[in-house]
Design an enzyme around this catalytic site. Structure first.
Site, PDB file in Angstrom:
ATOM      1  N   TYR A 352       0.842  -1.196   0.000  1.00  0.00           N
ATOM      2  CA  TYR A 352       0.000   0.000   0.000  1.00  0.00           C
ATOM      3  C   TYR A 352       0.878   1.246   0.000  1.00  0.00           C
ATOM      4  O   TYR A 352       1.896   1.292   0.691  1.00  0.00           O
ATOM      5  CB  TYR A 352      -0.911   0.050   1.236  1.00  0.00           C
ATOM      6  N   GLU A 428     -20.257   1.898  21.131  1.00  0.00           N
ATOM      7  CA  GLU A 428     -21.215   2.080  20.045  1.00  0.00           C
ATOM      8  C   GLU A 428     -21.862   3.464  19.959  1.00  0.00           C
ATOM      9  O   GLU A 428     -22.198   3.916  18.855  1.00  0.00           O
ATOM     10  CB  GLU A 428     -22.285   0.985  20.112  1.00  0.00           C
TER      11      GLU A 428
END
Length: 451
Positions: A352, A428
């Site tokens: 990458y 969350e």
């Protein structure tokens, strides 16, 4: 375009954020932007329960790179219900959805990666993964230890938010759900094969319609829950894999002078490689990392083996510096081996490239991220030696990649389990900020482009 981004970042990255802070009433805040921002907040809150349910479902059913079939179906079915144009099977298991706005304007792409890791989960939650998968033809435990489950759920929720505002959008949105960001689970990179973002680009994901800008996010355990972080210019490092094979001459361990010991030579090479950063390259230009991760040789205590193999990773931020380090690694390994009468072969696979946030786009959109995060809830992100194949999109179109904190408030982020850990934990309530950020970036970019 890649070369332009990299050279300009050296000149401007230190000042771009400061300039962006002065754009409090910048281009992204005109016209009907206030109404759209309010709608985004309302719609995001309405979809939050779904967002969390999707995340838990995906977390409980993780899939490795190029095997994300269940996840892809979940995504594709959702996008079809929203009325999107949907393509499946892109770069093997990728899904692309197109939302056409009610007014003409630019094409904005939003990206989420779908793959999990070969990690056995140790987080005590009701939806913990018990999944197995095939990694390089061996059965392994699988976990969303890097948070890609949250990325998918966030982008699914963003799709629902923006679909409800379709008639007011001044342009189109391309939703990219990408496989294999962590790498393929079914083959080894060899320098010529493709997967993930690179393959999606090769298959035309940024064309038809042509993308004008792309945004992506990554959750991070190193940032407090709900906070946003970004930086202009080089943000994440390039990642390359290398292998060095040292060939000596086998002999009895009691008579090492009768052969050439590749273990000793390999040890000298490991030490020699570390002098490249400390003594050979310009440390004032950019940081770099060379790590030997594996070393194998021999099978008995009293035998000097014939061969030693070692592999590792190289992390850099500058393209020219990367090439220079590769050349120095080759010279160092071969020369040290030759000095002992051994042979060394050096091979590097460029995996990458560095993730480069275009300075102009970063400056334009920084006020949006600041507004979404709220006062004292955003930060200039440090350079990270982690890597991301989001870089392949940025080489073709202007792109901005930012981070969303997911470590619960009150927990020391320095002690929180890191991404890729079997204890990686996501708070969350932070996820709705990811939805708000992507949706606002989209709308604000469109509004500014329509001027």
């Amino acid at each position: 375009m890649k070369k332009i981004f990299r050279s300009s970042h050296r000149v401007t990255s230190g000042t771009v954020l400061a300039a962006a802070l002065m754009l409090c009433a910048g281009t992204a805040h005109s016209g009907d932007a206030g109404s759209l921002q309010t709608q985004i907040d309302t719609r995001a809150k309405a979809v939050e329960s779904k967002l969390i349910a999707w995340r838990r479902d995906i977390h409980q059913h993780p899939e490795l790179g190029n095997h994300e079939t269940r996840t892809a179906k979940l995504v594709a079915d959702h996008l079809r219900k929203l009325g999107f144009e949907v393509k499946i099977g892109v770069a093997k298991t990728g899904v692309v959805g197109l939302l056409k706005g009610g007014k003409p304007g630019p094409v904005v792409a939003l990206r989420a990666d779908m793959d999990a890791l070969p990690v056995k989960e140790r987080v005590d939650v009701p939806f913990a993964s018990k999944a197995k998968g095939q990694y390089m033809f061996a059965e392994v435990d699988v976990m969303h230890a890097c948070g890609h489950d949250t990325h998918v759920a966030i982008l699914m929720a963003t799709a629902e938010v923006l679909a409800g505002m379709k008639d007011q959008l001044q342009g189109s949105v391309k939703f990219i759900f990408q496989p294999a960001e962590e790498g393929p689970a079914d083959f080894e990179p060899n320098g010529s094969n493709m997967w993930g973002a690179k393959q999606m680009v090769a298959e035309g994901v940024l064309e038809n319609p042509k993308v004008d800008a792309i945004f992506g996010l990554h959750v991070s355990s190193g940032i407090e829950s709900g906070k946003l972080a970004w930086r202009s210019g080089a943000a994440l490092a390039a990642a390359d894999q290398f292998q060095i094979d040292v060939k000596g001459r086998q002999t009895h361990g009691a008579r090492p002078w009768g052969g050439i010991d590749p273990i000793v030579v390999a040890s000298q090479i490991v030490l020699g490689l570390q002098t490249i950063q400390s003594r050979q390259v310009n440390a004032m230009l950019e940081p770099s990392v060379i790590t030997v991760g594996t070393i194998h040789g021999g099978n008995r205590t009293n035998i000097v083996p014939e061969k030693v193999e070692m592999t590792g990773t190289v992390r850099t931020y500058d393209e020219g510096m990367k090439k220079d380090i590769h050349a120095r690694m080759k010279r160092t390994s071969e020369s040290i081996a030759a000095s002992a009468g051994a042979e060394a072969t050096f091979k590097v696979v460029e995996v990458y490239n560095a993730t480069i946030n275009q300075p102009a786009l970063t400056a334009q959109m920084a006020p949006t991220l600041q507004r979404v995060a709220g006062e004292a809830n955003w930060m200039l992100g440090p350079k990270a030696t982690a890597s991301e194949d989001f870089s392949f999109y940025q080489e073709r179109v202007p792109g901005l990649f930012f981070h969303l904190g997911v470590t619960p408030k009150g927990v020391d982020v320095a002690k929180a389990a890191s991404n890729h850990s079997p204890e990686f934990y996501v708070d969350e309530p932070a996820l709705i900020n990811g939805v708000r950020a992507l949706a606002n970036l989209t709308v604000d970019y469109m509004t500014a482009s329509a001027k």
